[in-house]
Design an enzyme around this catalytic site. Structure first.
Site, PDB file in Angstrom:
ATOM      1  N   SER A   1      56.545   3.812  10.522  1.00 37.53           N
ATOM      2  CA  SER A   1      55.396   3.166   9.870  1.00 37.53           C
ATOM      3  C   SER A   1      55.827   2.343   8.673  1.00 37.53           C
ATOM      4  CB  SER A   1      54.413   4.209   9.349  1.00 37.53           C
ATOM      5  OG  SER A   1      53.930   4.995  10.363  1.00 37.53           O
TER       6      SER A   1
ATOM      7  N   ASN B   1      51.394  -2.334   6.295  1.00 31.55           N
ATOM      8  CA  ASN B   1      51.210  -1.233   5.340  1.00 31.55           C
ATOM      9  C   ASN B   1      51.363  -1.676   3.888  1.00 31.55           C
ATOM     10  OD1 ASN B   1      50.238   0.938   6.800  1.00 31.55           O
ATOM     11  ND2 ASN B   1      52.268   1.374   7.641  1.00 31.55           N
TER      12      ASN B   1
ATOM     13  N   HIS C   1      56.770  -1.338  15.423  1.00 33.58           N
ATOM     14  CA  HIS C   1      55.705  -0.565  14.791  1.00 33.58           C
ATOM     15  C   HIS C   1      54.372  -0.822  15.470  1.00 33.58           C
ATOM     16  CE1 HIS C   1      53.171   0.262  10.925  1.00 33.58           C
ATOM     17  NE2 HIS C   1      53.166   1.287  11.749  1.00 33.58           N
TER      18      HIS C   1
ATOM     19  N   GLU D   1      54.443  -4.792  14.983  1.00 35.54           N
ATOM     20  CA  GLU D   1      55.422  -5.394  14.073  1.00 35.54           C
ATOM     21  C   GLU D   1      56.812  -5.126  14.652  1.00 35.54           C
ATOM     22  OE1 GLU D   1      53.635  -5.163   9.621  1.00 35.54           O
ATOM     23  OE2 GLU D   1      54.177  -3.242  10.457  1.00 35.54           O
TER      24      GLU D   1
HETATM   25  N1  3HC Z   1      42.564   5.600  22.859  1.00 31.81           N
HETATM   26  C1  3HC Z   1      42.296   4.690  23.804  1.00 31.81           C
HETATM   27  N2  3HC Z   1      41.227   3.854  23.751  1.00 31.81           N
HETATM   28  C2  3HC Z   1      40.392   3.985  22.714  1.00 31.81           C
HETATM   29  C3  3HC Z   1      40.605   4.922  21.677  1.00 31.81           C
HETATM   30  C4  3HC Z   1      41.745   5.760  21.786  1.00 31.81           C
HETATM   31  N3  3HC Z   1      42.038   6.673  20.855  1.00 31.81           N
HETATM   32  N4  3HC Z   1      39.606   4.797  20.775  1.00 31.81           N
HETATM   33  C5  3HC Z   1      38.804   3.823  21.217  1.00 31.81           C
HETATM   34  N5  3HC Z   1      39.275   3.328  22.377  1.00 31.81           N
HETATM   35  C6  3HC Z   1      38.715   2.251  23.179  1.00 31.81           C
HETATM   36  C7  3HC Z   1      37.379   2.648  23.779  1.00 31.81           C
HETATM   37  O1  3HC Z   1      37.572   3.306  25.006  1.00 31.81           O
HETATM   38  C8  3HC Z   1      36.722   1.291  23.974  1.00 31.81           C
HETATM   39  O2  3HC Z   1      37.288   0.669  25.117  1.00 31.81           O
HETATM   40  P1  3HC Z   1      36.366  -0.198  26.103  1.00 31.81           P
HETATM   41  O3  3HC Z   1      35.676  -1.220  25.260  1.00 31.81           O
HETATM   42  O4  3HC Z   1      37.358  -0.777  27.043  1.00 31.81           O
HETATM   43  O5  3HC Z   1      35.450   0.780  26.726  1.00 31.81           O
HETATM   44  C9  3HC Z   1      37.201   0.483  22.756  1.00 31.81           C
HETATM   45  O6  3HC Z   1      38.398   1.154  22.304  1.00 31.81           O
HETATM   46  C10 3HC Z   1      36.185   0.476  21.632  1.00 31.81           C
HETATM   47  O7  3HC Z   1      35.875   1.814  21.314  1.00 31.81           O
HETATM   48  P2  3HC Z   1      34.475   2.304  20.770  1.00 31.81           P
HETATM   49  O8  3HC Z   1      33.396   1.358  21.222  1.00 31.81           O
HETATM   50  O9  3HC Z   1      34.313   3.745  21.114  1.00 31.81           O
HETATM   51  O10 3HC Z   1      34.631   2.341  19.200  1.00 31.81           O
HETATM   52  P3  3HC Z   1      34.840   1.188  18.182  1.00 31.81           P
HETATM   53  O11 3HC Z   1      34.131  -0.058  18.541  1.00 31.81           O
HETATM   54  O12 3HC Z   1      34.543   1.832  16.867  1.00 31.81           O
HETATM   55  O13 3HC Z   1      36.387   0.867  18.240  1.00 31.81           O
HETATM   56  C11 3HC Z   1      38.557   1.240  17.353  1.00 31.81           C
HETATM   57  C12 3HC Z   1      37.359   1.868  18.049  1.00 31.81           C
HETATM   58  C13 3HC Z   1      39.143   0.157  18.250  1.00 31.81           C
HETATM   59  C14 3HC Z   1      39.570   2.336  17.144  1.00 31.81           C
HETATM   60  C15 3HC Z   1      38.078   0.574  16.021  1.00 31.81           C
HETATM   61  O14 3HC Z   1      37.316   1.504  15.302  1.00 31.81           O
HETATM   62  C16 3HC Z   1      39.216   0.094  15.167  1.00 31.81           C
HETATM   63  O15 3HC Z   1      39.773  -0.963  15.393  1.00 31.81           O
HETATM   64  N6  3HC Z   1      39.560   0.871  14.115  1.00 31.81           N
HETATM   65  C17 3HC Z   1      40.646   0.517  13.182  1.00 31.81           C
HETATM   66  C18 3HC Z   1      41.890   1.188  13.625  1.00 31.81           C
HETATM   67  C19 3HC Z   1      43.037   0.785  12.772  1.00 31.81           C
HETATM   68  O16 3HC Z   1      42.946   0.074  11.781  1.00 31.81           O
HETATM   69  N7  3HC Z   1      44.228   1.271  13.147  1.00 31.81           N
HETATM   70  C20 3HC Z   1      45.433   1.020  12.421  1.00 31.81           C
HETATM   71  C21 3HC Z   1      45.724   2.163  11.561  1.00 31.81           C
HETATM   72  S1  3HC Z   1      47.173   1.926  10.607  1.00 31.81           S
HETATM   73  C22 3HC Z   1      48.408   2.482  11.613  1.00 31.81           C
HETATM   74  O17 3HC Z   1      48.236   2.986  12.689  1.00 31.81           O
HETATM   75  C23 3HC Z   1      49.768   2.257  11.102  1.00 31.81           C
HETATM   76  C24 3HC Z   1      50.441   3.428  10.576  1.00 31.81           C
HETATM   77  O18 3HC Z   1      51.732   3.017  10.229  1.00 31.81           O
HETATM   78  C25 3HC Z   1      49.783   4.067   9.398  1.00 31.81           C
END
Ligand code: 3HC
Length: 302
Positions: free
Chosen positions: A131, A202, A152, A164
């Site tokens: 990360s 990050n 990443h 990344e």
């Molecule tokens: N696994 C697989 N698919 C998933 C999922 C998961 N855990 N969570 C959601 N989905 C899919 C759903 O099935 C849905 O797919 P579909 O449209 O094909 O049916 C789609 O994503 C949208 O899901 P929802 O409608 O249930 O929910 P949202 O509209 O709230 O979207 C989200 C969910 C895409 C996770 C959205 O909330 C989002 O983009 N969140 C931000 C996540 C983020 O910023 N992540 C980065 C974190 S930082 C990181 O990881 C780096 C590390 O180094 C710290």
């Protein structure tokens, strides 16, 4: 970007077979996405229960695709079969790229990667899904740092577009191109970034999370902050995001950034994320973080 990706495709090695180290949320997600997009993958973990969880999660995602009419059952079965769960490195000598997604700890990563290097052929690209740790720091014990690159991914891997790709000082250009090509094959949008603590995302995300942590220390209600930021347009507020990312990962990223940029992003004193870790509230991964997930392990708390 298309032009750039074409150049990388010319200069890199096509990834026909891949492997992933770690079957947790990130490793399992990478393996599933790889298989879904047509690259067979060996998924190695040190614990059978973790492998079982990784395979079950892939099965769940595939079943959803079938239910939604996006995949035929036979195709879903073939994809599931193209993920090979294993406790050893059998077959690693035939893969083109291995993505390491073990715990975010410098010493553990160094040890695991040094051992892995002996099990793959020279020229096989070894990518770390770190990360925030610098690639050059992780690469220190490696005999072939030229094959080593950062890759990443973001959580949840099947959904998040960005990857990344990090080039260390000794990483050869062709290894970067291979990683870019593999990410494109997975349907992702890779960007190549320089090697520094936190890379690009990050470094931007941490000040935001730190501001949230300070608000909580000042007495803000975290649910109210989440609602406000979601109304503002973020897909999830900062508390829920930390639950998804994992409190331990978030705290570690914060430490790496604070050590890397002590003037710009110093360590916070009253840190709710660290308090959560001390109380073993790791987020969705163990059912409790800012929110509780007992009834629905990945469900969005309302
Ligand atoms: N696994 C697989 N698919 C998933 C999922 C998961 N855990 N969570 C959601 N989905 C899919 C759903 O099935 C849905 O797919 P579909 O449209 O094909 O049916 C789609 O994503 C949208 O899901 P929802 O409608 O249930 O929910 P949202 O509209 O709230 O979207 C989200 C969910 C895409 C996770 C959205 O909330 C989002 O983009 N969140 C931000 C996540 C983020 O910023 N992540 C980065 C974190 S930082 C990181 O990881 C780096 C590390 O180094 C710290």
């Amino acid at each position: 970007l298309k032009k750039l990706y074409k150049r990388h495709a010319r200069e890199g090695r096509p990834v026909k077979q891949a492997a992933v180290l770690g079957a947790g949320i990130m490793g399992g997600g990478i393996a599933y996405t790889s298989a879904l997009r047509g690259t067979p993958v060996r998924m190695k973990d040190i614990a059978q229960p973790q492998l079982d969880l990784g395979m079950a999660e892939a099965g769940k995602q595939l079943a959803k695709q079938v239910k939604n009419g996006r995949l035929a059952q036979a195709k879903a079965d073939a994809i599931q079969a193209s993920i090979v769960p294993q406790l050893d490195e059998a077959g690693f000598d035939t893969v083109d790229c291995v993505v390491e997604a073990v715990v975010e700890n410098l010493e553990v990563k160094r040890k695991v990667l040094a051992a892995l290097e002996c099990r793959v052929k020279p020229g096989t690209v070894i990518a770390s899904n770190t990360s925030s740790l610098r690639i050059d720091d992780i690469a220190q014990p490696l005999a072939r740092p030229e094959d080593f690159v950062g890759m990443h991914f973001f959580n949840p891997v099947p959904v998040m577009q960005l990857v990344e790709v990090i080039q260390g000082a000794k990483t050869r250009d062709a290894a970067v191109s291979t990683a870019v090509g593999y990410a494109v094959a997975m349907g992702k949008t890779p960007i190549v970034v320089k090697d520094c603590p936190g890379f690009l995302v990050n470094r931007i995300l941490t000040p935001y999370i730190n501001a949230f942590v300070q608000l909580v220390a000042d007495g803000a209600d975290f649910e109210a902050v989440d609602r406000a930021m979601e109304a503002f347009g973020w897909p999830m507020g900062p508390a829920y995001l930390q639950d998804v990312v994992g409190m331990d990962v978030g705290a570690h990223v914060g430490d790496v950034i604070a050590a890397g940029y002590p003037q710009r992003m110093p360590a916070l004193e009253r840190n709710a994320v660290k308090l959560m870790v001390a109380n073993k509230r790791y987020g969705q991964k163990n059912g409790a973080g800012f929110y509780r997930y007992e009834n629905d392990p990945t469900g969005r708390p309302r």
